[in-house]
Design a protein around this motif. Structure first.
Motif, PDB file in Angstrom:
ATOM      1  N   PRO A   1      -3.879  -3.383  -6.688  1.00  0.00           N
ATOM      2  CA  PRO A   1      -3.877  -1.914  -6.653  1.00  0.00           C
ATOM      3  C   PRO A   1      -4.164  -1.276  -8.008  1.00  0.00           C
ATOM      4  O   PRO A   1      -4.878  -0.271  -8.086  1.00  0.00           O
ATOM      5  CB  PRO A   1      -2.448  -1.579  -6.172  1.00  0.00           C
TER       6      PRO A   1
ATOM      7  N   ILE B   1      -1.134   4.646   3.920  1.00  0.00           N
ATOM      8  CA  ILE B   1      -1.084   3.210   4.197  1.00  0.00           C
ATOM      9  C   ILE B   1      -2.346   2.828   4.966  1.00  0.00           C
ATOM     10  O   ILE B   1      -2.803   3.559   5.847  1.00  0.00           O
ATOM     11  CB  ILE B   1       0.177   2.864   5.014  1.00  0.00           C
ATOM     12  N   ALA B   2      -2.918   1.695   4.632  1.00  0.00           N
ATOM     13  CA  ALA B   2      -4.207   1.297   5.208  1.00  0.00           C
ATOM     14  C   ALA B   2      -4.019   0.776   6.636  1.00  0.00           C
ATOM     15  O   ALA B   2      -4.177  -0.416   6.921  1.00  0.00           O
ATOM     16  CB  ALA B   2      -4.866   0.238   4.332  1.00  0.00           C
TER      17      ALA B   2
ATOM     18  N   ARG C   1     -13.960   2.506   3.492  1.00  0.00           N
ATOM     19  CA  ARG C   1     -13.370   1.200   3.808  1.00  0.00           C
ATOM     20  C   ARG C   1     -14.251   0.374   4.730  1.00  0.00           C
ATOM     21  O   ARG C   1     -14.279  -0.856   4.627  1.00  0.00           O
ATOM     22  CB  ARG C   1     -11.980   1.388   4.419  1.00  0.00           C
TER      23      ARG C   1
ATOM     24  N   ALA D   1      -7.134  -3.254   1.326  1.00  0.00           N
ATOM     25  CA  ALA D   1      -6.133  -2.209   1.518  1.00  0.00           C
ATOM     26  C   ALA D   1      -5.835  -1.448   0.234  1.00  0.00           C
ATOM     27  O   ALA D   1      -5.454  -0.275   0.280  1.00  0.00           O
ATOM     28  CB  ALA D   1      -4.847  -2.823   2.068  1.00  0.00           C
ATOM     29  N   ALA D   2      -6.009  -2.103  -0.920  1.00  0.00           N
ATOM     30  CA  ALA D   2      -5.615  -1.494  -2.189  1.00  0.00           C
ATOM     31  C   ALA D   2      -6.670  -0.576  -2.778  1.00  0.00           C
ATOM     32  O   ALA D   2      -6.374   0.170  -3.714  1.00  0.00           O
ATOM     33  CB  ALA D   2      -5.291  -2.593  -3.209  1.00  0.00           C
TER      34      ALA D   2
ATOM     35  N   GLY E   1      -7.134   5.232   1.862  1.00  0.00           N
ATOM     36  CA  GLY E   1      -6.842   4.939   3.252  1.00  0.00           C
ATOM     37  C   GLY E   1      -7.504   5.883   4.234  1.00  0.00           C
ATOM     38  O   GLY E   1      -7.356   5.738   5.429  1.00  0.00           O
TER      39      GLY E   1
ATOM     40  N   ALA F   1       0.588   3.856  -2.995  1.00  0.00           N
ATOM     41  CA  ALA F   1       0.208   5.220  -2.620  1.00  0.00           C
ATOM     42  C   ALA F   1       1.127   6.225  -3.312  1.00  0.00           C
ATOM     43  O   ALA F   1       0.680   7.289  -3.769  1.00  0.00           O
ATOM     44  CB  ALA F   1       0.280   5.387  -1.105  1.00  0.00           C
TER      45      ALA F   1
ATOM     46  N   THR G   1       0.829  -1.214   0.000  1.00  0.00           N
ATOM     47  CA  THR G   1       0.000   0.000   0.000  1.00  0.00           C
ATOM     48  C   THR G   1       0.855   1.252   0.000  1.00  0.00           C
ATOM     49  O   THR G   1       0.471   2.275  -0.574  1.00  0.00           O
ATOM     50  CB  THR G   1      -0.960   0.011   1.203  1.00  0.00           C
TER      51      THR G   1
END
Length: 458
Positions: free
Chosen positions: A121, A312-313, A426, A419-420, A224, A68, A64
């Motif tokens: 991603p 970042i998640a 989320r 996460a992607a 995120g 990002a 991630t």
């Protein structure tokens, strides 16, 4: 009440509290691991932390982080346009391209999470740009990975076939591969039909210059943050995400894509290729490789990468690591073995077979798919030896049941998809994946048992 039953009931309580009180399930699971591990299983801190998924933590953070940076400097925009040109603007074909790509990677030897980490991603960024349901795109990537996951030269296929040979059971490498391929292909077709695929076909082709809102202004929410619009199941996705227009992002970019290649983007593309080569060609760890490449890019272009760490998640990392740590406590105290042996002792082979498929699916939704197959196949040996259950069909059913559930947000692949996904709510996306994962856990083991075990293949 036995310690094993107590540990299962505590897990149920964790789910109930997390869904009714909106508390991060990972934090609850860490507390449950501490309580059950200390008071019930008599484990010390080292025993509790033995189940912490350190490798998955690094994969989630590293991948991630790298992507990002790719979003921040416009590399993912360039890749999205390249994909549109590849299919001549037919957006409806992109989910199938992603399905085939991850399937090809796992079929030639990539570990399933590594393939998903590479493809997801890009696929989810594409979904955001072109109003494709993130749930559709994410599940197509995961099911694609599992479709190729049992080829004779794949990691999963080699491991399962090795277990079969070690246990001296009859097996079929081709049959195992085809069972997984057909099962995941059928599931993908159903998902495509239900989650907006027909609307995508009706949309026809989009011009390469469209860019899914590129050049239209706006700021976007950033991956995120958990503040995106989300996507309801079956609606076909969100509206295209608006993105900020960088000075070199007009409509006059290279090859009409609307996004020019500059040194930062070229370097990022090289980094993504290096990630693929390192993971698939040299068997390096995907997480550590991604972190290293992200650090190199951040050092060279700090302005583009300044906010990447914040994207970042982290909530996903907490969620997944907490739940898997608790599952590790269950394994450490023997709960998984206890449940499997209880089922294996049932005197009705067909009933024992379907229950083993369900145990494989449920446990694999939270833990290692290969690990649970390695445990369940030996447990199935006693009644397979009786000859009442076909070994080839049973092993294929266990393999399908234990891997098709990797869409669960608690599994490695599902966590990577969660996460992607950029610019989505989320929490909502997590609930969608959890509901879909629950449907798969409930339906697929029974179908696999009915199709593969009841006819007595092998």
């Amino acid at each position: 009440m036995s310690p094993e039953l107590i540990s299962i009931l505590v897990l149920v309580v964790v789910f109930v509290i997390a869904t009714t009180r909106s508390v991060n399930m990972g934090a609850l699971a860490f507390a449950a691991a501490f309580g059950v591990g200390t008071l019930v299983a008599d484990l010390d801190a080292d025993g509790i932390f033995a189940g912490f998924p350190g490798d998955l933590f690094v994969v989630l953070v590293g991948v991630t982080y790298l992507f990002a940076i790719a979003r921040a400097n416009g590399t993912t925009d360039w890749l999205v346009h390249a994909a549109v040109r590849l299919v001549r603007g037919r957006v409806a074909l992109i989910p199938w391209v992603m399905f085939a790509l991850t399937g090809a990677l796992t079929a030639i030897g990539a570990v399933s999470p590594a393939a998903v980490a590479i493809v997801a991603p890009i696929a989810l960024s594409f979904a955001t740009r072109y109003s494709i349901s993130p749930l559709l795109m994410g599940t197509m990537v995961v099911h694609g990975a599992q479709a190729g996951g049992f080829s004779p030269i794949s990691i999963y296929g080699s491991i399962v076939n090795g277990i079969v040979e070690r246990e001296k059971l009859p097996g079929s490498e081709v049959g195992l591969f085809l069972a997984s391929l057909v099962a995941n292909l059928l599931i993908a077709a159903v998902l495509f039909a239900l989650l907006g695929g027909r609307k995508l076909w009706a949309r026809g082709a989009v011009p390469p210059e469209d860019g899914g809102a590129l050049g239209k202004g706006g700021t976007g929410t950033g991956a995120g943050t958990g503040t995106g619009t989300g996507t309801s199941v079956g609606t076909g996705g969100t509206a295209p995400a608006a993105v900020a227009v960088r000075p070199d992002q007009g409509t006059g970019g290279a090859e009409g894509t609307g996004v020019r290649l500059n040194p930062a983007r070229v370097a990022t593309l090289v980094a993504l290729v290096a990630l693929v080569v390192a993971v698939l060609g040299f068997d390096l760890d995907a997480g550590l490789t991604a972190v290293t490449l992200a650090v190199v890019l951040s050092t060279a272009w700090p302005d583009d990468s300044r906010r990447a760490v914040g994207e970042i998640a982290w909530s996903t990392v907490l969620l997944i690591c907490g739940v898997l740590t608790y599952v590790g406590v269950l394994e450490e105290m023997g709960t998984i073995t206890w449940a499997g042996e209880g089922v294996g002792g049932i005197g009705v082979p067909l009933l024992a077979a379907v229950l083993l498929c369900y145990i494989g699916a449920i446990v694999s939704a939270f833990a290692s798919s290969v690990g649970i197959m390695g445990a369940l196949i030996p447990l199935a040996v006693p009644f397979l030896a009786q000859g009442e259950i076909g070994a080839v069909g049973m092993i294929a059913a266990l393999a399908v049941s234990a891997t098709v559930v990797d869409v669960s947000p608690f599994s490695t692949n599902g966590a990577l998809v969660l996460a992607a996904a950029p610019d989505v709510d989320r929490d909502r996306f997590f609930r969608q994946l959890m509901i879909y994962g629950g449907i798969v856990v409930a339906a697929v083991p029974a179908l696999a048992w009915l199709v593969l075990v009841v006819p007595g293949f092998g």
